[in-house]
Design a protein around this motif. Structure first.
Motif, PDB file in Angstrom:
ATOM      1  N   MET A  18       0.822  -1.203   0.000  1.00  0.00           N
ATOM      2  CA  MET A  18       0.000   0.000   0.000  1.00  0.00           C
ATOM      3  C   MET A  18       0.857   1.253   0.000  1.00  0.00           C
ATOM      4  N   ILE A  19       1.918   1.233   0.807  1.00  0.00           N
ATOM      5  CA  ILE A  19       2.812   2.392   0.878  1.00  0.00           C
ATOM      6  C   ILE A  19       3.487   2.611  -0.476  1.00  0.00           C
ATOM      7  N   ALA A  20       3.893   1.494  -1.111  1.00  0.00           N
ATOM      8  CA  ALA A  20       4.536   1.599  -2.423  1.00  0.00           C
ATOM      9  C   ALA A  20       3.568   2.177  -3.455  1.00  0.00           C
ATOM     10  N   GLN A  21       2.304   1.774  -3.374  1.00  0.00           N
ATOM     11  CA  GLN A  21       1.305   2.318  -4.296  1.00  0.00           C
ATOM     12  C   GLN A  21       1.130   3.819  -4.108  1.00  0.00           C
ATOM     13  N   LEU A  22       1.017   4.233  -2.846  1.00  0.00           N
ATOM     14  CA  LEU A  22       0.856   5.666  -2.558  1.00  0.00           C
ATOM     15  C   LEU A  22       2.072   6.456  -3.038  1.00  0.00           C
ATOM     16  N   ALA A  23       3.265   5.885  -2.827  1.00  0.00           N
ATOM     17  CA  ALA A  23       4.486   6.552  -3.283  1.00  0.00           C
ATOM     18  C   ALA A  23       4.490   6.672  -4.803  1.00  0.00           C
ATOM     19  N   PHE A  24       4.036   5.609  -5.480  1.00  0.00           N
ATOM     20  CA  PHE A  24       4.006   5.632  -6.941  1.00  0.00           C
ATOM     21  C   PHE A  24       3.015   6.686  -7.444  1.00  0.00           C
ATOM     22  N   VAL A  25       1.835   6.726  -6.822  1.00  0.00           N
ATOM     23  CA  VAL A  25       0.830   7.716  -7.221  1.00  0.00           C
ATOM     24  C   VAL A  25       1.369   9.126  -7.007  1.00  0.00           C
ATOM     25  N   ALA A  26       2.086   9.339  -5.901  1.00  0.00           N
ATOM     26  CA  ALA A  26       2.660  10.655  -5.619  1.00  0.00           C
ATOM     27  C   ALA A  26       3.698  11.035  -6.680  1.00  0.00           C
ATOM     28  N   GLY A  66      12.566   0.933 -31.001  1.00  0.00           N
ATOM     29  CA  GLY A  66      12.755   0.500 -29.619  1.00  0.00           C
ATOM     30  C   GLY A  66      12.014   1.385 -28.635  1.00  0.00           C
ATOM     31  N   PHE A  67      12.080   2.698 -28.862  1.00  0.00           N
ATOM     32  CA  PHE A  67      11.405   3.653 -27.975  1.00  0.00           C
ATOM     33  C   PHE A  67       9.904   3.399 -27.934  1.00  0.00           C
ATOM     34  N   ILE A  68       9.321   3.152 -29.105  1.00  0.00           N
ATOM     35  CA  ILE A  68       7.871   2.946 -29.173  1.00  0.00           C
ATOM     36  C   ILE A  68       7.455   1.626 -28.529  1.00  0.00           C
ATOM     37  N   LEU A  69       8.122   0.535 -28.910  1.00  0.00           N
ATOM     38  CA  LEU A  69       7.689  -0.786 -28.451  1.00  0.00           C
ATOM     39  C   LEU A  69       8.031  -1.063 -26.998  1.00  0.00           C
ATOM     40  N   ILE A  70       9.195  -0.606 -26.553  1.00  0.00           N
ATOM     41  CA  ILE A  70       9.576  -0.858 -25.160  1.00  0.00           C
ATOM     42  C   ILE A  70       8.621  -0.158 -24.206  1.00  0.00           C
ATOM     43  N   ASN A  71       7.997   0.929 -24.677  1.00  0.00           N
ATOM     44  CA  ASN A  71       7.044   1.634 -23.820  1.00  0.00           C
ATOM     45  C   ASN A  71       5.797   0.804 -23.529  1.00  0.00           C
ATOM     46  N   ILE A  72       5.587  -0.276 -24.285  1.00  0.00           N
ATOM     47  CA  ILE A  72       4.497  -1.198 -23.940  1.00  0.00           C
ATOM     48  C   ILE A  72       4.794  -1.849 -22.594  1.00  0.00           C
ATOM     49  N   GLU A  73       6.068  -2.195 -22.378  1.00  0.00           N
ATOM     50  CA  GLU A  73       6.459  -2.753 -21.085  1.00  0.00           C
ATOM     51  C   GLU A  73       6.350  -1.695 -19.990  1.00  0.00           C
ATOM     52  N   VAL A  74       6.643  -0.437 -20.359  1.00  0.00           N
ATOM     53  CA  VAL A  74       6.500   0.649 -19.387  1.00  0.00           C
ATOM     54  C   VAL A  74       5.046   0.774 -18.952  1.00  0.00           C
ATOM     55  N   LEU A  75       4.120   0.556 -19.889  1.00  0.00           N
ATOM     56  CA  LEU A  75       2.690   0.584 -19.546  1.00  0.00           C
ATOM     57  C   LEU A  75       2.383  -0.437 -18.457  1.00  0.00           C
ATOM     58  N   GLU A  76       2.960  -1.633 -18.579  1.00  0.00           N
ATOM     59  CA  GLU A  76       2.741  -2.657 -17.559  1.00  0.00           C
ATOM     60  C   GLU A  76       3.314  -2.211 -16.219  1.00  0.00           C
ATOM     61  N   ILE A  77       4.478  -1.587 -16.244  1.00  0.00           N
ATOM     62  CA  ILE A  77       5.101  -1.118 -15.003  1.00  0.00           C
ATOM     63  C   ILE A  77       4.226  -0.068 -14.329  1.00  0.00           C
ATOM     64  N   ILE A  78       3.652   0.833 -15.127  1.00  0.00           N
ATOM     65  CA  ILE A  78       2.780   1.868 -14.566  1.00  0.00           C
ATOM     66  C   ILE A  78       1.541   1.236 -13.936  1.00  0.00           C
ATOM     67  N   LEU A  79       0.937   0.280 -14.629  1.00  0.00           N
ATOM     68  CA  LEU A  79      -0.249  -0.388 -14.083  1.00  0.00           C
ATOM     69  C   LEU A  79       0.100  -1.166 -12.818  1.00  0.00           C
ATOM     70  N   ASP A  80       1.272  -1.808 -12.817  1.00  0.00           N
ATOM     71  CA  ASP A  80       1.705  -2.510 -11.599  1.00  0.00           C
ATOM     72  C   ASP A  80       1.847  -1.542 -10.434  1.00  0.00           C
ATOM     73  N   GLY A  81       2.406  -0.362 -10.714  1.00  0.00           N
ATOM     74  CA  GLY A  81       2.585   0.637  -9.654  1.00  0.00           C
ATOM     75  C   GLY A  81       1.267   1.139  -9.110  1.00  0.00           C
ATOM     76  N   LEU A  82       0.281   1.320  -9.995  1.00  0.00           N
ATOM     77  CA  LEU A  82      -1.019   1.837  -9.560  1.00  0.00           C
ATOM     78  C   LEU A  82      -1.849   0.783  -8.847  1.00  0.00           C
ATOM     79  N   LEU A  83      -1.761  -0.467  -9.308  1.00  0.00           N
ATOM     80  CA  LEU A  83      -2.617  -1.538  -8.775  1.00  0.00           C
ATOM     81  C   LEU A  83      -1.947  -2.361  -7.689  1.00  0.00           C
ATOM     82  N   GLY A  84      -0.642  -2.163  -7.495  1.00  0.00           N
ATOM     83  CA  GLY A  84       0.062  -2.937  -6.492  1.00  0.00           C
ATOM     84  C   GLY A  84       0.322  -4.366  -6.927  1.00  0.00           C
TER      85      GLY A  84
END
Length: 439
Positions: free
Chosen positions: A1-9, A74-92
């Motif tokens: 939960m703390i990690a999620q709040l930190a990510f949102v911040a 590379g910049f375009i496609l690798i950002n698909i993985e970044v999308l997963e990282i962002i969702l992981d950060g928001l959803l825990g």
């Protein structure tokens, strides 16, 4: 939960900074004069897809185009993985898509890792070209200081970000093998799998620290990168698309005439009575002295400049030792916008600071050196038109200040009286042909 709040911040903080910067750029571009551009939509979409998305004009020089394409894809496609990282950060969660995609997920991440390696390779090649082989167009006068540092810095940042994501994946796989909680089994990734021996001697705590540190470093690095590019020449990553969409579709050699001047000429030649011509706008100015005299499209082009120097390397004036550099014209226009925008942001004088684009940023010597050949326009990979700014500023010097070079004034007078740049009567224009017949 703390990690999620930190990510949102963190997300909120960088989102706020990015929003504020976008608003500032939008206001700076809005300083320019209105210019309606809404014709031929299908052609504009085609131009954007071919030139901005398809990198069409880049391939006039195959070697840099190939490595630029590696970074671009590379910049375009690798950002698909970044999308997963962002969702992981928001959803825990951790590797949110892995349970749903199974072995396809392993193959997809492996593909992204190969792209990451190719991006690293391309960045190393570009660093070598800039600093070892020292390609001439990267070492012109206008590239001294920050522009050169910016070009090198962004390449180093991209390398570090790619290494971070590979390190994250390698330690992630080791944690999976050791049965760490919340680490979804993904199988072995192609590139990071080969990096596992680098971290295999570390304990559980060390692996967890490296994986989490790399995760946070990568995502914060991406957010920081998004802010950084808005102050960098790499803003073209985003601006190339609207800039090519609003490209000039008329022939490059066609100069835009002022309707008011055209009407006056027609009246002088008896081609018009002037009754159909509207009254000139109050306070009308001929040409451009400062950025508010240019159009919003001119100013957007300044933000779209990649500083690649292809325009300058093709400019005949620059090649013969003249001071003119089309790239510098765009850089100076952007610098003037930034200075005015920063002044307005701080409640300063803005355009009334006693400076102007003409003389304080761009010299008359530079403007007068231009041959109007359009080589710079043809060379630009994102359809920027430095010549339009040059012509508008020369128009101001000639028509508002009557300060055109004497040789130009003589030519103008000859055109007005003899309908040709040369000082002889129109009736004598074809004497040379008659003399050829006699021979």
């Amino acid at each position: 939960m703390i990690a999620q709040l930190a990510f949102v911040a963190v997300l909120g903080f960088f989102g706020f900074l990015l929003f504020r910067r976008i608003q500032r750029i939008k206001k700076n571009i809005g300083i320019g004069k209105p210019q309606p551009i809404n014709d031929n939509q299908s052609e504009r979409w085609k131009t954007m897809l071919l030139v901005a998305f398809g990198q069409k004009k880049m391939f006039k020089r195959l070697l840099p185009a190939f490595f630029h394409l590696l970074i671009y894809v590379g910049f375009i496609l690798i950002n698909i993985e970044v999308l997963e990282i962002i969702l992981d950060g928001l959803l825990g969660t951790h590797r949110l898509f892995a349970p749903y995609l199974g072995s396809f997920y392993t193959g997809l991440i492996s593909f992204f890792e190969v792209l990451a390696v190719l991006v690293i390779l391309a960045c190393v090649v570009f660093l070598f070209r800039r600093n070892v082989t020292r390609v001439d167009r990267f070492h012109k006068v206008e590239m001294k200081g920050w522009p050169t540092l910016d070009g090198n810095l962004i390449l180093v940042i991209e390398i570090v970000l790619m290494v971070a994501i590979l390190s994250m994946n390698a330690t992630d796989q080791l944690l999976q093998e050791r049965g760490a909680d919340h680490y979804t089994q993904t199988g072995t990734f192609l590139v990071s799998g080969m990096m596992k021996p680098l971290f295999a001697g570390m304990g559980y705590g060390g692996l967890l620290f490296v994986e989490r540190a790399a995760w946070w470093f990568h995502i914060v690095g991406i957010f920081a990168f998004a802010i950084y590019v808005t102050y960098s020449k790499h803003l073209h990553i985003f601006m190339a698309f609207p800039n090519t969409f609003y490209s000039r579709l008329t022939p490059k050699g066609k100069m835009n005439n002022m309707d008011e001047i055209t009407n006056e000429v027609k009246i002088m030649l008896g081609m018009s009575t002037g009754e159909d011509a509207g009254a000139p706008p109050e306070g009308m100015k001929f040409g451009a002295k400062d950025i508010n005299d240019l159009t919003w499209k001119n100013l957007m082009e300044a933000y779209s400049c990649t500083e690649c120097g292809r325009c300058t390397s093709e400019c005949p004036a620059n090649l013969t030792g003249k001071k003119l550099s089309p790239r510098k014209i765009m850089m100076d226009t952007r610098d003037r916008m930034e200075d005015v925008g920063l002044s307005l942001q701080k409640g300063g004088k803005g355009l009334e600071d006693g400076k102007s684009l003409l003389d304080d940023y761009i010299t008359r010597e530079e403007l007068n050196a231009c041959t109007s050949c359009n080589a710079c326009v043809e060379a630009c990979p994102v359809n920027i038109n430095p010549l339009d700014i040059i012509l508008q500023m020369r128009r101001y010097v000639a028509m508002e200040e009557s300060a055109a070079p004497q040789s130009w004034n003589m030519m103008f007078q000859n055109v007005e009286t003899n309908f040709a740049p040369w000082k002889f009567a129109p009736t004598d224009r074809f004497k040379w042909a008659d003399e050829m017949k006699e021979k």
